[in-house]
Enzyme design. Structure first.
Site, PDB file in Angstrom:
ATOM      1  NE  ARG A   1      -3.653  -2.148   2.721  1.00  0.00           N
ATOM      2  CZ  ARG A   1      -3.427  -3.323   3.323  1.00  0.00           C
ATOM      3  NH1 ARG A   1      -2.246  -3.542   3.906  1.00  0.00           N
ATOM      4  NH2 ARG A   1      -4.353  -4.247   3.368  1.00  0.00           N
TER       5      ARG A   1
ATOM      6  CE  LYS B   1      -6.632  -0.658   4.386  1.00  0.00           C
ATOM      7  NZ  LYS B   1      -7.879  -0.781   3.609  1.00  0.00           N
TER       8      LYS B   1
ATOM      9  CG  HIS C   1      -4.900   1.266  -4.014  1.00  0.00           C
ATOM     10  ND1 HIS C   1      -4.161   0.901  -2.911  1.00  0.00           N
ATOM     11  CD2 HIS C   1      -5.980   0.444  -4.038  1.00  0.00           C
ATOM     12  CE1 HIS C   1      -4.779  -0.094  -2.273  1.00  0.00           C
ATOM     13  NE2 HIS C   1      -5.876  -0.390  -2.949  1.00  0.00           N
TER      14      HIS C   1
ATOM     15  NE  ARG D   1      -2.980  -3.221  -1.506  1.00  0.00           N
ATOM     16  CZ  ARG D   1      -2.660  -4.160  -0.615  1.00  0.00           C
ATOM     17  NH1 ARG D   1      -1.407  -4.551  -0.495  1.00  0.00           N
ATOM     18  NH2 ARG D   1      -3.587  -4.710   0.142  1.00  0.00           N
TER      19      ARG D   1
ATOM     20  CG  HIS E   1      -6.545  -8.636   1.009  1.00  0.00           C
ATOM     21  ND1 HIS E   1      -6.741  -9.023  -0.300  1.00  0.00           N
ATOM     22  CD2 HIS E   1      -6.342  -7.294   0.959  1.00  0.00           C
ATOM     23  CE1 HIS E   1      -6.657  -7.972  -1.092  1.00  0.00           C
ATOM     24  NE2 HIS E   1      -6.409  -6.912  -0.352  1.00  0.00           N
TER      25      HIS E   1
ATOM     26  CE1 TYR F   1      -6.695  -6.913  -7.125  1.00  0.00           C
ATOM     27  CE2 TYR F   1      -6.871  -8.072  -5.051  1.00  0.00           C
ATOM     28  CZ  TYR F   1      -6.611  -6.921  -5.754  1.00  0.00           C
ATOM     29  OH  TYR F   1      -6.275  -5.782  -5.086  1.00  0.00           O
TER      30      TYR F   1
END
Length: 308
Positions: A163, A186, A254, A257, A280, A289
């Site tokens: 990120r 995150k 982004h 990524r 994730h 994806y």
């Protein structure tokens, strides 16, 4: 209508719930801030709807009609289906917590369904577009070290799937890069990310030109005044590159990524591995994806098949 002030007892309950979410559900600071806004909007609506400030005790009387009225009010304000679904999800999470704490039966209010929406697919760059973008950025600034810096940052997004906040959060202590970096993403989740030789070389080229040394306690990527590079500067660099190359507005930092994940999947990478590399929390987030790859396959099919 002037919104009613939040009752102190409700403010305390909201603060406590947010603390629980952050501590036990591994929520990021960004998510906690979004949830706070969602609940403040809901509680402000209830105050106006019922003519008195909401309290934990008054929530016992919530019904489906209240939840539907809230959804209607948010739609009337222009809130989209996706944002409304997230807002209602936060509200339901809070109501489940408050019902357990206060002993309320909120099953009627909790049974309200969120609006359906079509999840938009990420729009990655093709491998050629990504390479051309990085080549352009590498020579796109009058100051050589700035051009090398911008190219290095973007290479970490495309080559390592970082990120933008993760790349810009690197410090001098992280250099020289080992074969894999430990990245904190995150929610404080850590993951190991392999570093391609081309990414290591791009950062090394930037540091050879950079007027500041890579001190352990200083940012790795510097702004022109020596402070930590801001994400907005990288956004501006990408805007200039896509304008020069005729790329769509979706070609953002982004998107590189997204490109990392999509190109890995197209080359045979499995979803579990890509999930780990991206950091994730849920496989369902990574599964988007597969839709990107399927869309590419269908486009090729329709373009190439005799009956397409």
């Amino acid at each position: 209508m002037t919104p009613l002030a939040l009752a102190p007892v409700m403010a305390d309950a909201l603060a406590r719930w947010l603390e629980v979410e952050a501590a036990t559900r591994d929520r990021s600071d960004h998510t906690v801030t979004a949830y706070r806004g969602d609940l403040l909007a809901f509680l402000a609506f209830l105050g106006g709807h019922h003519g008195q400030a909401a309290t934990p005790a008054s929530l016992a009387g919530l019904r489906q009609t209240d939840m539907r009225a809230f959804a209607a009010a948010e739609r009337a304000r222009g809130l989209g289906a996706r944002s409304l679904a997230r807002r209602q999800s936060a509200v339901r999470s809070f109501l489940r917590w408050i019902s357990d704490r206060e002993g309320h039966d909120l099953s009627a209010a909790l049974s309200t369904r969120s609006p359906k929406y079509t999840r938009s697919l990420p729009r990655p760059l093709t491998p050629d577009q990504a390479r051309t973008t990085l080549d352009l950025v590498a020579v796109g600034h009058d100051t050589p070290w700035v051009a090398a810096r911008d190219a290095a940052v973007l290479m970490l997004l495309w080559g390592c799937g970082l990120r933008i906040s993760e790349a810009l959060g690197l410090d001098g202590a992280d250099w020289p890069f080992p074969d894999s970096l430990t990245i904190t993403g995150k929610g404080g989740r850590q993951r190991r990310v392999p570093v391609l030789p081309v990414a290591r070389a791009a950062v090394g080229e930037y540091l050879r030109h950079c007027p500041w040394q890579a001190a352990p306690d200083q940012p790795l990527f510097r702004g022109v005044r020596g402070g930590r590079l801001a994400a907005g500067v990288v956004d501006a660099t990408m805007r200039s590159a896509r304008a020069a190359l005729g790329l769509p507005p979706t070609a953002t930092p982004h998107a590189l990524r997204h490109s990392f994940a999509t190109h890995l999947l197209a080359a045979g990478g499995d979803l579990r591995t890509i999930q780990e590399l991206l950091g994730h929390a849920s496989l369902s987030t990574t599964q988007v994806y597969t839709g990107v790859d399927d869309a590419h396959l269908m486009a090729v099919y329709h373009a190439a098949h005799p009956r397409g």
